[in-house]
Write an enzyme that holds these catalytic residues in place. Structure first.
Site, mmCIF file in Angstrom:
data_model
loop_
_atom_site.group_PDB
_atom_site.id
_atom_site.type_symbol
_atom_site.label_atom_id
_atom_site.label_comp_id
_atom_site.label_asym_id
_atom_site.label_seq_id
_atom_site.Cartn_x
_atom_site.Cartn_y
_atom_site.Cartn_z
ATOM 1 N N SER A 69 -59.718 -20.851 -44.692
ATOM 2 C CA SER A 69 -58.772 -19.874 -44.158
ATOM 3 C C SER A 69 -59.502 -18.651 -43.628
ATOM 4 O O SER A 69 -60.572 -18.281 -44.109
ATOM 5 C CB SER A 69 -57.780 -19.449 -45.244
ATOM 6 O OG SER A 69 -57.086 -20.558 -45.757
HETATM 7 N N1 SAH Z 1 -57.709 -21.820 -48.944
HETATM 8 C C1 SAH Z 1 -58.408 -22.979 -48.473
HETATM 9 C C2 SAH Z 1 -57.585 -23.556 -47.345
HETATM 10 C C3 SAH Z 1 -57.969 -24.914 -46.964
HETATM 11 S S1 SAH Z 1 -56.961 -25.607 -45.694
HETATM 12 C C4 SAH Z 1 -59.792 -22.566 -48.019
HETATM 13 O O1 SAH Z 1 -59.987 -21.379 -47.773
HETATM 14 O O2 SAH Z 1 -60.662 -23.436 -47.900
HETATM 15 C C5 SAH Z 1 -55.607 -26.228 -46.628
HETATM 16 C C6 SAH Z 1 -55.895 -27.292 -47.616
HETATM 17 O O3 SAH Z 1 -54.642 -27.789 -48.085
HETATM 18 C C7 SAH Z 1 -56.665 -28.490 -47.079
HETATM 19 O O4 SAH Z 1 -57.819 -28.667 -47.834
HETATM 20 C C8 SAH Z 1 -55.686 -29.659 -47.257
HETATM 21 O O5 SAH Z 1 -56.328 -30.876 -47.605
HETATM 22 C C9 SAH Z 1 -54.815 -29.158 -48.386
HETATM 23 N N2 SAH Z 1 -53.502 -29.804 -48.489
HETATM 24 C C10 SAH Z 1 -52.644 -30.148 -47.500
HETATM 25 N N3 SAH Z 1 -51.544 -30.726 -48.004
HETATM 26 C C11 SAH Z 1 -51.714 -30.768 -49.362
HETATM 27 C C12 SAH Z 1 -50.940 -31.276 -50.436
HETATM 28 N N4 SAH Z 1 -49.765 -31.863 -50.261
HETATM 29 N N5 SAH Z 1 -51.432 -31.147 -51.701
HETATM 30 C C13 SAH Z 1 -52.632 -30.553 -51.917
HETATM 31 N N6 SAH Z 1 -53.413 -30.067 -50.940
HETATM 32 C C14 SAH Z 1 -52.964 -30.171 -49.673
#
Ligand code: SAH
EC number: 2.1.1.77
Length: 220
Positions: A69
């Protein structure tokens, strides 16, 4: 939980101060959150080839079609989550590379984080251990179902977007608790805050944002 910064090769203070100033200019005002952003080594959460961009205010690829993010978004969501006081127990959906997890851990006593892509979770676990955040609980699962055995949570943060907020997340929110999540379709989403008051859920729609989608099921 405090992060341990010994032996991790922090980048220059000037680079990190520049990011903090940028976030301030973009409306982040909670000094506790700005301090946490300054102290969290974002370069450790991305691959080395992108490390020179680690303190830019942008999202960056982390593999598997996902992104770390944007710092502004992490700061904004954290600021919203702690606005009514320090939450004790927090649930995060979408661990990703673990960066938001590391920031959030500095503002609560217990943190539970769910990720649906196994290799991302494995990498995040290693990084969090290195920072002394081994007490964060990680689960490989579809976060749409929350984490029932540990509910209720004082605060819930989702880092992935969906058109509707999953019922399980609302029901696992403690009375008086707050949920922050991007709500909307692929192109346009609104950062949404839900405050629970008994059986009532007060919804506020705040900033326009862009997140990866909240998907169903898990990936090994
Ligand atoms: N805050 C994290 C954001 C990663 S992007 C960072 O800074 O790295 C969002 C993440 O949500 C991704 O890794 C994706 O795989 C995850 N995601 C999407 N749908 C999901 C679900 N149903 N359950 C768990 N994780 C999920």
């Amino acid at each position: 939980m405090d992060i341990q910064l010994s032996g991790i090769g922090m980048t220059s203070a000037r680079t990190r101060d520049r990011l903090v100033q940028r976030l301030r200019d973009a409306g982040i005002s909670d000094e506790r959150v700005l301090d946490a952003i300054r102290n969290t080594p974002r370069h450790l959460f991305i691959e080395e080839a992108l490390a020179h961009q680690a303190y830019d205010d942008t999202a960056l690829p982390i593999g598997h079609g996902q992104t770390i993010s944007q710092p502004w978004v992490v700061a904004r969501m954290t600021e919203l989550l702690i606005a009514n006081g320090r939450p004790t127990k927090v649930l995060e959906i979408g661990t990703g590379c673990g960066y938001q997890t590391a920031v959030l851990a500095q503002f609560c006593d217990a943190l539970y984080s769910v990720e649906r892509i196994r290799p991302l979770q494995d990498q995040a676990r290693k990084r969090l251990m290195k920072l002394g955040l081994a007490r964060v609980q990680l689960k490989h699962a579809d976060g749409g179902f929350g984490w029932k055995s540990e509910a209720p949570f004082d605060a819930i943060l989702a880092a992935c977007a969906r058109a509707d907020i999953p019922d399980d997340l609302l029901s696992q929110l403690a009375d008086g608790g707050r949920l922050v999540m991007p709500v909307g379709g692929d192109r346009q989403q609104i950062l949404t805050v839900v405050d629970r008051d008994g059986d009532q859920f007060h919804v506020q729609s705040l900033d326009a944002v862009r997140f990866v989608p909240f998907q169903r099921g898990v990936m090994r």
